[in-house]
Design a protein around this motif. Structure first.
Motif, short mmCIF file in Angstrom:
data_model
loop_
_atom_site.label_atom_id
_atom_site.label_comp_id
_atom_site.label_asym_id
_atom_site.label_seq_id
_atom_site.Cartn_x
_atom_site.Cartn_y
_atom_site.Cartn_z
N ARG A 1 61.61 -112.96 36.26
CA ARG A 1 60.78 -113.77 37.16
C ARG A 1 60.67 -115.20 36.65
N ALA A 2 60.46 -115.36 35.35
CA ALA A 2 60.35 -116.70 34.77
C ALA A 2 61.65 -117.47 34.94
N ARG A 3 62.79 -116.81 34.72
CA ARG A 3 64.06 -117.51 34.86
C ARG A 3 64.36 -117.86 36.32
N LEU A 4 64.00 -116.95 37.24
CA LEU A 4 64.19 -117.25 38.65
C LEU A 4 63.40 -118.49 39.06
N LEU A 5 62.15 -118.57 38.62
CA LEU A 5 61.33 -119.74 38.95
C LEU A 5 61.88 -121.00 38.30
N MET A 6 62.36 -120.85 37.07
CA MET A 6 62.90 -122.00 36.36
C MET A 6 64.14 -122.54 37.08
N LEU A 7 64.99 -121.64 37.54
CA LEU A 7 66.19 -122.07 38.26
C LEU A 7 65.83 -122.77 39.56
N LEU A 8 64.82 -122.29 40.24
CA LEU A 8 64.43 -122.91 41.50
C LEU A 8 63.79 -124.28 41.27
N VAL A 9 62.87 -124.36 40.32
CA VAL A 9 62.08 -125.57 40.13
C VAL A 9 62.92 -126.70 39.54
N HIS A 10 63.79 -126.37 38.60
CA HIS A 10 64.55 -127.43 37.92
C HIS A 10 66.05 -127.18 37.90
N PRO B 1 63.54 -113.73 46.98
CA PRO B 1 62.92 -113.04 45.83
C PRO B 1 61.68 -113.75 45.29
N LEU B 2 61.44 -114.99 45.71
CA LEU B 2 60.26 -115.69 45.19
C LEU B 2 58.96 -115.05 45.65
N LEU B 3 58.95 -114.50 46.86
CA LEU B 3 57.73 -113.92 47.41
C LEU B 3 58.01 -112.48 47.83
N PRO B 4 58.19 -111.58 46.87
CA PRO B 4 58.44 -110.18 47.23
C PRO B 4 57.18 -109.52 47.79
N ASN B 5 57.38 -108.43 48.48
CA ASN B 5 56.25 -107.70 49.04
C ASN B 5 55.44 -107.05 47.92
N GLY B 6 54.11 -107.17 48.01
CA GLY B 6 53.23 -106.60 47.01
C GLY B 6 52.94 -105.14 47.26
N THR B 7 52.10 -104.57 46.40
CA THR B 7 51.75 -103.15 46.51
C THR B 7 50.53 -102.91 47.37
N HIS B 8 49.78 -103.98 47.68
CA HIS B 8 48.58 -103.82 48.48
C HIS B 8 48.94 -103.66 49.95
N THR B 9 48.30 -102.71 50.63
CA THR B 9 48.61 -102.40 52.02
C THR B 9 47.91 -103.37 52.95
N GLU B 10 48.47 -103.47 54.17
CA GLU B 10 47.86 -104.31 55.18
C GLU B 10 46.53 -103.71 55.65
N VAL B 11 45.68 -104.56 56.20
CA VAL B 11 44.38 -104.11 56.69
C VAL B 11 44.59 -103.33 57.99
N PRO B 12 44.06 -102.10 58.08
CA PRO B 12 44.23 -101.34 59.33
C PRO B 12 43.41 -101.94 60.46
N SER B 13 43.87 -101.73 61.69
CA SER B 13 43.13 -102.20 62.86
C SER B 13 41.96 -101.27 63.14
N LEU B 14 40.82 -101.84 63.43
CA LEU B 14 39.62 -101.05 63.70
C LEU B 14 39.15 -101.18 65.15
N LEU B 15 39.31 -102.37 65.73
CA LEU B 15 38.89 -102.62 67.10
C LEU B 15 39.92 -103.50 67.79
N LEU B 16 39.97 -103.38 69.10
CA LEU B 16 40.80 -104.30 69.87
C LEU B 16 40.09 -105.62 70.12
N ASP B 17 38.76 -105.57 70.30
CA ASP B 17 38.02 -106.80 70.55
C ASP B 17 36.55 -106.57 70.21
#
Length: 1261
Positions: A1056-1065, A207-223
């Protein structure tokens, strides 16, 4: 300025090409680079049109040059990746160096046309670089792949991106008073995950690094690569061919493209046949993307998708000045690896043809004018950019050197030196063993950096003293010093025909006797610098027996470079020695033995050695005092001097008599006080320190024996001051919650602010254990032991890693982590797997055996080495036990917290997954879990000048209660931070957070929300996604969004703050009580009670039952118990709160009365409920009062949240009550009073108004 550097995997051309290709020179983060501060007075909208571009409108400034406007246009999504454009107006091409306001007829609404200009070989490559930047546009996983801390706020609030992009709201629309909020709270979201609940022992990493809302970059060329026919032959070069490019489209088609002055066209060449003639179609295109869109439908579709995808706001996408390491990486880097295209296009080779002159870049930036605020902002920005590029280059250079890609230019096997990219890299000398071996070498490198920092911060004329750009890089267990090349310091030289300045050594132990204007000027500057740095002028005996006068330590060399600047080198001993770790030999014979013994003991307090075990030997001889300690000690001596002067005057007739003109008793008092406190002058109070005292091999003249003895006494007093004053003061700060460290980094910062070096961690643990409040300091004990373990483990890890073969690095690192975190880990449990891997790679048995020496390390052996290092370094003889389980059981340390700390300090990045660290049957961390090892860089911190001064002035205004003035100062500081560092700076984060607090107190909750959103993102990217400051910023954001009615988002921020707090300390920390109290207020029902009870437990543990914060917690819990109808328990808790208020505030204090009235209301309600239950029947139920009469109002809840999170500060002043009463009268007379503005002691809502002051902010947690 022109310099070339590979930054974060990107290839940057020289600065002029970079500005042309990415447009960052004109506009960055919405802040334009111009020559006037009042940009808003000259801005106006202009329309732009051009071939292949949809018309658009852009706000420009009249003082912009035409070339600035072009750069701003090139940065637009509609224009990218087009380059080589000019502007025309009314059919005429505009001069690039003309200001827009000087163009006749150009006004708001006018239309400027983009005109395509012919390419040159240089601009054609710049166009390819721009296309390459487009092809590898930043994706959501890029930060993790490159080891940088990402921003994760969008995973909680996807809608925040547009707010960050548009900036803070302004005007009346942003002003929303707390009283305007609805009294009914909106419905909240579902229950929190189980690992967030109080008492949970689960510490998940996914849960520390959940997937964001921004999409991956589409492929434009093979080379996309240079053609096999490149470079063009002579005949084609004469016909205008610049480059031949090969493209492989998504459809599988391979094409050859020619670059020429007019643009790009498809030629007829194939892999086997060279035919540069143009193909029949498509026609030539000025922009390569236009041509590729005609060739490949897949490219056209992908380009459209790329331009239409959601873009992160600038503060999320702009590169940070320095890398903030993320110790967790993507779940899999193999599937997410992307083709960078750069090496296939040959742009790296083109960019690296000329090594930059880092020293000239830095000195040129330092020499920029600074007469006006605008000039100083531009100078600060230039310095930050140069230093940032230098630090990135140092990291890349260290990687290349240690990875074996660079051949040494000098030195032996133990001390090789390297040249790479304009940098001089070396491991540093060990002083022939005098410094203390490898540890002494490392200390010298870090102290050299501190010396450079000290002289770099000097202002005014002292900026005539220059230092080389310097950084220290730790990578794969090796520490390298990286410096810019010195400007021609080979030796004395007067230039052609003996003219010009003398170049070479002018100052230092080996400079010899010489005279000249340049030496006199240098000595004058050094004398002024010595006064600013509290360095005592002294003399030492030179190599030939003559006296050498010094204003620095004996190692420092002063030189005149070929550029006419004065440079200082070898500054690692500029700070005075720490006498606690300097053991003087007690050599004396018969009659002289007693005198020598008294001389040695002078300056130490009575029984100091017996009680502290100091002075003692240290593993190296470079223990120096910190600058913060010197400032505190001088302040202590100043107070001591003033007190002694007054005492002496009172002994000789009184102060009033002694201060009369001509009375010698006043002068005698000052002289006597100077002698008592150890002033280096006997007529005025002055504290300076000799940095060569206790330095081995340094001999002082016999005539200076009294001065040397005085300096030794001062240094002993300063060293004892750490143990007797500063460490107890730090412990008291922790008890009073003036500081509340959460992890190793914040603990180190808190100790350093008091001038306490980390080698005193053993003394800190003893001071805490001897405190009568040691139970309230359990979190400090936990952090101190954890920091000792991690620092000792890192030193062992450095030596361990240097003997590992490159092919076994991942296995060796994972093996070391298992030995550290798994009790008594056996090498046999994982020793077979690396051998199998080596045999599969085709290695012979003998080679594999030699390269597997690292696998012989076991958990028991590692812990033994760790305990030995802790004893030598921290004088810690007990407390570590025999394994990590001892720390877990006795101090509550978490293995995952230890894992995080070591990864951050050693530059290790782990794969994101769940690690079963308590599993003893199988290695919890495997070779495939080690994603990378990144360089950890220590560098000079560039000051932000006027921005920092404005911010500190605002903080001072806040302390005085001048909030309106502070608000304006903070807005000015925020603007300056944006101009200098694009807000990507820790101080800029603190500035925005403070600005959000003031905006909230002013009633502008929307503005506070906008500012705090930005502060959260900056903290995540600049300090780290799991840094303690990020935790605090999330908690503050929860308050502001809750005030705006976004209950669900407020809950997610606190989760989120409590999750980080539990992990860090872990859960047992005072700040966890703050988070739990806040969650108790924003949640409802049983969950609210669960968190408030957890907060009460923690507050009782760390603050005690009689603390006001604990009493507030009791009151909050009583409120919530009333809402669920448990009046008996509510009475119990409110009675506890009332007892504390009576004791702390007194019977007549409004807070005590308020609590007493609320207790009475609870009692009355409980009696009514009990009576109704006894009577029974349906009729009696109708008469039962609703429990909602005792429920807190929304306004009360917001005030309590602000109080808990430090936005408001507790106070006992009755003026606040009077202010409330006057406010009530004004509101009543205007007939605008509502139910929320009742008397301060109203029972409905149970407001604790008298407890806090709206005009005072608290300190940082």
């Amino acid at each position: 300025m022109k310099y070339t550097v590979k930054t974060r995997g990107e290839d940057l051309e020289t600065m002029d090409v970079l500005a042309q290709t990415n447009g960052k020179g004109a506009a960055r983060n919405g802040k334009t680079v111009g020559t006037k501060e009042d940009a808003g007075d000259t801005s106006f909208p202009v329309k732009f049109q051009g071939p292949g571009i949809e018309p658009f409108e852009l706000e420009v400034n009249g003082f912009w040059l035409v070339q600035d406007t072009i750069l701003a246009v090139l940065a637009r999504e509609e224009v990218a990746p087009r380059t080589s454009l000019s502007l025309s107006f009314s059919g005429a091409i505009l001069d690039p160096f003309t200001e827009l306001q000087a163009i006749k007829g150009l006004k708001a609404g006018a239309t400027l046309r983009l005109v395509e200009e012919p390419y040159t070989p240089r601009t054609a490559r710049a166009h390819l670089a721009r296309l390459q930047e487009l092809l590898r546009a930043a994706g959501p996983q890029d930060a993790l792949r490159e080891g940088r801390s990402p921003s994760l706020l969008d995973t909680l609030s996807p809608a925040h991106s547009s707010e960050l992009s548009s900036g803070p709201p302004s005007g009346r629309a942003s002003r929303r008073s707390v009283s305007d909020t609805k009294s009914e709270q909106p419905p909240s979201e579902g229950p929190p995950p189980e690992y967030i609940l109080p008492g949970s022992q689960e510490r998940p990493l996914l849960p520390l690094l959940p997937n964001g809302t921004h999409t991956e970059v589409p492929s434009l060329l093979l080379d996309l690569s240079l053609s096999c026919w490149n470079p063009p032959p002579g005949p084609r070069k004469l016909q205008g061919d610049f480059l031949y490019i090969t493209v492989c489209t998504l459809e599988g088609r391979t094409c050859d493209i020619t670059s020429c002055p007019r643009g790009f066209y498809l030629n007829r060449s194939t892999v086997d046949v060279f035919d540069p003639r143009p193909a029949s179609s498509p026609p030539i295109s000025h922009c390569l993307t236009d041509l590729l869109s005609q060739i490949s439908p897949g490219f056209k579709k992908g380009l459209t998708a790329l331009r239409n995808r959601s873009q992160p706001p600038p503060v999320e996408s702009m590169p940070t000045p320095y890398r903030t390491l993320s110790w967790l990486g993507p779940p899999s880097t193999i599937r997410t690896h992307r083709n960078p295209f750069s090496s296939r296009l040959g742009l790296e080779e083109q960019a690296g043809t000329q090594a930059p002159d880092w020293n000239e870049e830095l000195q040129a930036a330092r020499d920029l004018p600074k007469g006006s605020v605008e000039e100083r902002l531009l100078r600060d920005r230039a310095l930050l950019q140069v230093n940032s590029a230098f630090v990135w280059a140092a990291a890349q250079g260290a990687e290349s050197v240690i990875d074996g890609c660079v051949a040494p230019i000098s030195g032996g096997a133990e001390d090789p030196a390297f040249l790479w990219g304009g940098l001089f890299l070396s491991r540093g000398g060990d002083g022939g063993g005098v410094l203390g071996g490898e540890r002494g070498r490392r200390a010298a490198q870090q102290l050299e950096l501190k010396g450079v920092q000290a002289y770099s911060e000097l202002e005014g004329a002292l900026q005539g003293l220059h230092t080389l750009p310097t950084a220290v890089v730790d990578y794969r267990g090796i520490r390298l010093s990286a410096q810019g090349l010195a400007p021609g310091l080979e030796g004395p030289d007067r230039g052609p025909e003996g003219l010009g300045p003398t170049r070479g050594l002018l100052y230092g132990f080996a400079a010899g006797a010489q005279e000249g204007p340049h030496r006199r000027k240098l000595l004058e500057l050094l004398a002024q610098a010595a006064k600013s740095l509290a360095v005592q002028r002294h003399a030492v005996v030179g190599p030939t027996g003559h006296q050498v006068p010094l204003f620095t330590s004996v190692d420092v060399q002063g030189l005149l470079g070929a550029d006419g600047r004065y440079y200082l080198l070898d500054l690692f001993r500029i700070l005075p020695a720490d006498a606690n770790f300097q053991v003087t030999k007690k050599d004396g014979k018969e009659n002289g033995e007693k005198e020598v013994q008294e001389h040695i003991e002078e300056g130490w307090p009575a029984s100091y050695s017996a009680s502290t075990g100091l002075p003692r030997r240290y593993p190296h001889s470079l223990c120096r005092l910190r600058p913060e300690l010197l400032r505190a000690f001088i302040q202590h001596k100043t107070s001591q001097f003033s007190r002694r002067v007054r005492e002496r005057m009172e002994e000789n007739g009184g102060v009033e008599e002694c201060v009369k003109n001509g009375d010698p008793r006043g002068t005698d008092a000052v002289r006597g006080a100077c002698k008592d406190v150890g002033s280096v002058s006997d007529i005025i109070f002055e504290m300076r320190f000799n940095p060569d005292i206790f330095s081995p091999g340094v001999e002082f003249p016999n005539s200076d024996s009294s001065a040397v003895r005085l300096q030794e006494r001062l240094l002993r007093e300063a060293a004892a001051f750490i143990v007797t004053e500063q460490i107890p003061a730090f412990v008291d700060d922790c008890l009073q919650f003036r500081v509340s460290p959460v992890d190793g980094a914040t603990l180190s910062q808190a100790l350093h602010q008091r001038g306490i070096n980390l080698r005193y961690l053993g003394q800190v643990t003893r001071a805490v254990s001897q405190s009568e409040h040691k139970e309230r300091l359990k979190h400090i004990t936990r952090l101190a032991f954890g920091e000792i373990v991690i620092r000792s483990a890192r030193r062992i890890f450095n030596g361990y890693l240097q003997g590992v073969d490159v092919s076994s690095l991942s296995a060796a690192v994972s093996h070391f982590l298992c030995c550290l975190l798994v009790p008594h880990f056996s090498p046999a449990s994982t020793g077979e797997e690396p051998k199998k891997r080596s045999r599969r790679r085709g290695r012979g048995g003998g080679v594999a055996s030699d390269s597997m020496a690292w696998s012989a390390l076991g958990g028991t052996e590692l812990w033994s080495l760790l305990c030995q290092d802790a004893k030598e370094t921290y004088d810690l003889t007990e407390g570590l036990g025999t394994s990590v389980d001892h720390l877990v059981e006795n101090y509550g340390l978490q293995k995952v917290s230890l894992l995080r700390e070591l990864c951050l300090k050693a530059g290790i990045q782990l794969r994101l997954r769940e690690y079963m660290l308590d599993n003893r049957s199988k290695a919890p961390i495997g070779p495939d879990d080690i994603l990378n090892i990144f360089p950890v860089v220590k560098h000079v911190a560039m000051t932000t000048g006027d921005a920092s001064k404005a911010f500190h002035s605002a903080q001072s205004s806040i302390q005085k209660g001048h909030l309106e003035q502070a608000y304006e100062q903070l807005k000015q500081a925020a603007y300056m931070f944006g101009r200098v560092c694009d807000d990507l700076h820790p101080e800029a984060c603190a500035c925005l957070s403070t600005l959000a607090r003031l905006a909230y107190l002013k009633g502008c909750s929307a503005e506070a929300r906008s500012m705090q959103l930005k502060a959260v993102v900056i903290s995540e990217r600049v300090l780290g996604f799991d840094h303690p400051n990020t935790i605090k910023e999330y908690a503050l954001l929860a308050v502001y969004v809750f005030a705006g009615g976004e209950v669900g988002l407020a809950q997610r921020c606190l989760y989120r703050a409590r999750l980080l707090m539990l992990l860090v300390h872990g859960e047992e920390h005072p700040y966890t009580a703050t988070l739990d109290s806040s969650l108790g207020l924003v949640l409802q029902g049983e969950l609210s009670l669960q968190y408030l009870q957890s907060a009460l437990k923690l507050n009782t543990l760390f603050r005690g039952p009689n603390d006001l914060q604990t009493a507030l917690n009791q009151h909050l819990l009583a409120q919530r118990l009333c809402t669920v109808g448990d009046y008996r328990s509510a009475m119990t808790h409110e009675r506890e709160a009332l007892t504390v208020f009576q004791t702390q505030c007194g019977e007549d204090h409004p807070q005590t009365k308020c609590s007493s009235e609320f207790l009475g209301a609870i009692t009355q309600q409980a009696v009514k409920v009990e009576r109704s239950l006894r009577q029974g029947g349906a009729d009696s139920g109708a008469d039962t009062p609703a429990s909602g009469n005792l429920s807190p109002s929304m306004e009360t809840t917001l005030e309590q949240l602000a109080l808990l999170n430090g936005i408001l500060q507790p106070t006992f002043r009755n003026t606040i009550v009077e202010f409330k009463e006057k406010l009530k009268e004004i509101q009543a007379s205007a007939e605008v009073a509502s139910e929320k503005s009742e008397a301060a002691g109203t029972i409905n809502g149970a407001s604790l108004v008298p407890l806090y002051d709206h005009q005072v902010l608290t300190e940082e947690f």
